[in-house]
Enzyme design. Structure first.
Site, PDB file in Angstrom:
ATOM      1  N   SER A 125       0.806  -1.213   0.000  1.00 32.17           N
ATOM      2  CA  SER A 125       0.000   0.000   0.000  1.00 32.17           C
ATOM      3  C   SER A 125       0.837   1.260   0.000  1.00 32.17           C
ATOM      4  O   SER A 125       0.338   2.333  -0.321  1.00 32.17           O
ATOM      5  CB  SER A 125      -0.905   0.008   1.230  1.00 32.17           C
ATOM      6  OG  SER A 125      -0.120   0.021   2.395  1.00 32.17           O
ATOM      7  N   HIS A 163      -5.317  -4.321  -1.048  1.00 33.76           N
ATOM      8  CA  HIS A 163      -5.311  -3.315  -2.122  1.00 33.76           C
ATOM      9  C   HIS A 163      -5.517  -3.933  -3.496  1.00 33.76           C
ATOM     10  O   HIS A 163      -5.661  -3.216  -4.481  1.00 33.76           O
ATOM     11  CB  HIS A 163      -4.007  -2.514  -2.091  1.00 33.76           C
ATOM     12  CG  HIS A 163      -3.933  -1.663  -0.875  1.00 33.76           C
ATOM     13  ND1 HIS A 163      -4.497  -0.414  -0.808  1.00 33.76           N
ATOM     14  CD2 HIS A 163      -3.439  -1.919   0.353  1.00 33.76           C
ATOM     15  CE1 HIS A 163      -4.330   0.075   0.403  1.00 33.76           C
ATOM     16  NE2 HIS A 163      -3.688  -0.815   1.138  1.00 33.76           N
ATOM     17  N   LYS A 173     -12.078  -1.357   1.087  1.00 32.91           N
ATOM     18  CA  LYS A 173     -11.367  -0.547   0.086  1.00 32.91           C
ATOM     19  C   LYS A 173     -12.125  -0.590  -1.238  1.00 32.91           C
ATOM     20  O   LYS A 173     -13.161   0.041  -1.350  1.00 32.91           O
ATOM     21  CB  LYS A 173      -9.913  -0.992   0.037  1.00 32.91           C
ATOM     22  CG  LYS A 173      -9.221  -0.535   1.332  1.00 32.91           C
ATOM     23  CD  LYS A 173      -7.840  -1.030   1.569  1.00 32.91           C
ATOM     24  CE  LYS A 173      -7.362  -0.477   2.922  1.00 32.91           C
ATOM     25  NZ  LYS A 173      -6.283  -1.244   3.514  1.00 32.91           N
TER      26      LYS A 173
HETATM   27  C1  LIG Z   1      -6.235  -1.561   4.980  1.00 31.36           C
HETATM   28  C2  LIG Z   1      -5.444  -2.791   5.148  1.00 31.36           C
HETATM   29  C3  LIG Z   1      -5.799  -3.736   6.105  1.00 31.36           C
HETATM   30  C4  LIG Z   1      -6.885  -3.484   7.091  1.00 31.36           C
HETATM   31  O1  LIG Z   1      -8.137  -3.586   6.512  1.00 31.36           O
HETATM   32  P1  LIG Z   1      -9.367  -2.817   7.205  1.00 31.36           P
HETATM   33  O2  LIG Z   1     -10.541  -3.414   6.559  1.00 31.36           O
HETATM   34  O3  LIG Z   1      -9.167  -1.373   6.898  1.00 31.36           O
HETATM   35  O4  LIG Z   1      -9.269  -3.102   8.672  1.00 31.36           O
HETATM   36  C5  LIG Z   1      -5.092  -4.917   6.146  1.00 31.36           C
HETATM   37  N1  LIG Z   1      -4.068  -5.141   5.314  1.00 31.36           N
HETATM   38  C6  LIG Z   1      -3.677  -4.235   4.406  1.00 31.36           C
HETATM   39  C7  LIG Z   1      -2.522  -4.546   3.502  1.00 31.36           C
HETATM   40  C8  LIG Z   1      -4.348  -3.030   4.299  1.00 31.36           C
HETATM   41  O5  LIG Z   1      -3.952  -2.126   3.410  1.00 31.36           O
END
Ligand SMILES: *Cc1c(COP(=O)(O)O)cnc(C)c1O
Length: 387
Positions: free
Chosen positions: A182, A210, A241
């Site tokens: 990310s 992502h 996301k």
């Molecule tokens: C955003 C993210 C998470 C966490 O997910 P949420 O649904 O926001 O708790 C886990 N792993 C990665 C790589 C992320 O970018």
């Protein structure tokens, strides 16, 4: 006593202030849309992970509202108590179909999915080999059960192999990575990871937060992108996301899902995902499959930025086909200066600083959405070229 504890917290914050790393919460009432503020001063939003624009799609919102009307707001209890709703079961069915796996399990966040999964598949005699830029929740999941955690240098397969060799005789080995990172938009070298996992008898875990919805056929993620679905036994994703809702998920074999349901405390002892969020996610996943042009527009926006910014001589991080990119400036000051000049041009993209990324590699992260236009992207290029 109170005084002493207040002094301690004050000292903690003084240290953070001293390194210029204090963060501020900003008030963004339109944080998931392609522009921030509906006032006379709209700002282009390049800081959201709402990649496909589905968090505010009217069809997704309608479906969630219908979910609230039918099921109420909160789930009321954990899944094994009274918290198992039809929506969870249907969502798990759709997710296992999308990923071509036997089974799926949803959680109230991606963070929880990682915590529950890793703590369920690891034990104190096992060793986890985590990419140094893996999401914090992955490393946390390995640490809560007192597994040995070895961090390998980001995407450095020689370093990973050295560590795997050192631990040849110990308990179970698990290799942990993000599918798309990310903070730079790089893919994990999945073919090499699969090769090393097989060579050393390790289980490969890929967190596709992502990449789900954005990468691979129908948005089915990194493993599918590389044609390696059968070689990645543990795939984790998020509903928060590209899928525009909130929640996390795990896909894999029935045995894996059963194990995490029974041993993952963050699943067992936490209230189920709000059913209306599952309703919204169901709609969003179906739209993301039916409307592949969203994925295409997103990747085209990122590709455009990548090539134009590289042409300006900037240090662009990330791989072609990934849903985001970063521009590396090095120092905290330089990256903040770049973010400020974008902001002066009404473009919001955050400077990413330690401890999120290693010292000296500060960057500005650019995460456009499918809804942004080529004209929008042109504005970003102009703003960064003026620097
Ligand atoms: C955003 C993210 C998470 C966490 O997910 P949420 O649904 O926001 O708790 C886990 N792993 C990665 C790589 C992320 O970018």
């Amino acid at each position: 006593m109170n005084g002493r504890v207040e002094d301690y917290w004050h000292t903690v914050m003084s240290k953070i202030d001293g390194s210029g790393l204090r963060r501020e919460l900003r008030d963004f009432s339109l944080g998931s849309s392609q522009v921030l503020f509906d006032s006379d001063n709209p700002m282009m939003n390049l800081a959201s992970n709402n990649y496909l624009g589905l968090a505010n799609d009217p069809r997704v919102c309608e479906r969630a509202i219908a979910g609230i009307k039918e099921f109420g707001l909160g789930a009321g209890s954990a899944r094994f108590l009274a918290g198992n709703f039809r929506e969870h079961v249907e969502l798990e069915h759709v997710l296992s179909q999308l990923h071509g796996t036997e089974a799926a399990l949803v959680f109230s966040s991606g963070y929880t999915a990682n915590l529950a999964t890793l703590s369920a598949i690891l034990g104190p005699r096992d060793t986890a080999f985590c990419d140094a830029l893996s999401h914090a929740s992955l490393v946390e999941g390995c640490r809560v059960v007192h597994s040995t955690v070895r961090l390998f240098r980001h995407n450095d397969m020689d370093h990973l192999e050295t560590l795997l060799r050192e631990h040849r005789d110990r308990g179970k080995k698990v290799i942990v990575t993000d599918g798309v990172f990310s903070m730079d938009g790089e893919f994990a070298p999945l073919r090499d990871l699969v090769f090393l996992a097989e060579k050393y008898g390790a289980v490969l875990v890929v967190d596709d937060a992502h990449a789900n919805g954005t990468v691979g056929p129908h948005g089915s993620g990194t493993a599918a992108h590389f044609g390696l679905v059968d070689k990645v036994p543990v795939q984790i994703g998020t509903l928060s996301k590209a899928f525009g809702s909130q929640g996390g998920y795990l896909v894999g074999s029935k045995n894996l899902i059963d194990t995490v349901m029974h041993r993952g405390k963050a699943f067992l002892h936490s209230t189920a995902l709000a059913p209306a969020l599952a309703s919204g996610a169901l709609e969003a996943i179906q739209i993301s499959i039916r409307e592949p042009e969203r994925r295409k527009a997103l990747i085209a926006n990122v590709s455009f930025l990548r090539s134009e910014l590289a042409e300006l001589g900037l240090k662009v991080l990330g791989d072609e086909g990934a849903p985001l990119l970063s521009v590396q400036y090095g120092s905290t000051d330089a990256s903040q200066k770049a973010a400020k000049s974008l902001e002066a041009a009404d473009i919001f993209a955050p400077a990413i600083r330690p401890p999120t990324v290693p010292k000296g590699t500060c960057r500005v992260r650019l995460a456009p959405m499918a809804l942004h236009t080529t004209g929008d992207m042109q504005r970003v290029v102009s703003a960064l070229s003026a620097l």
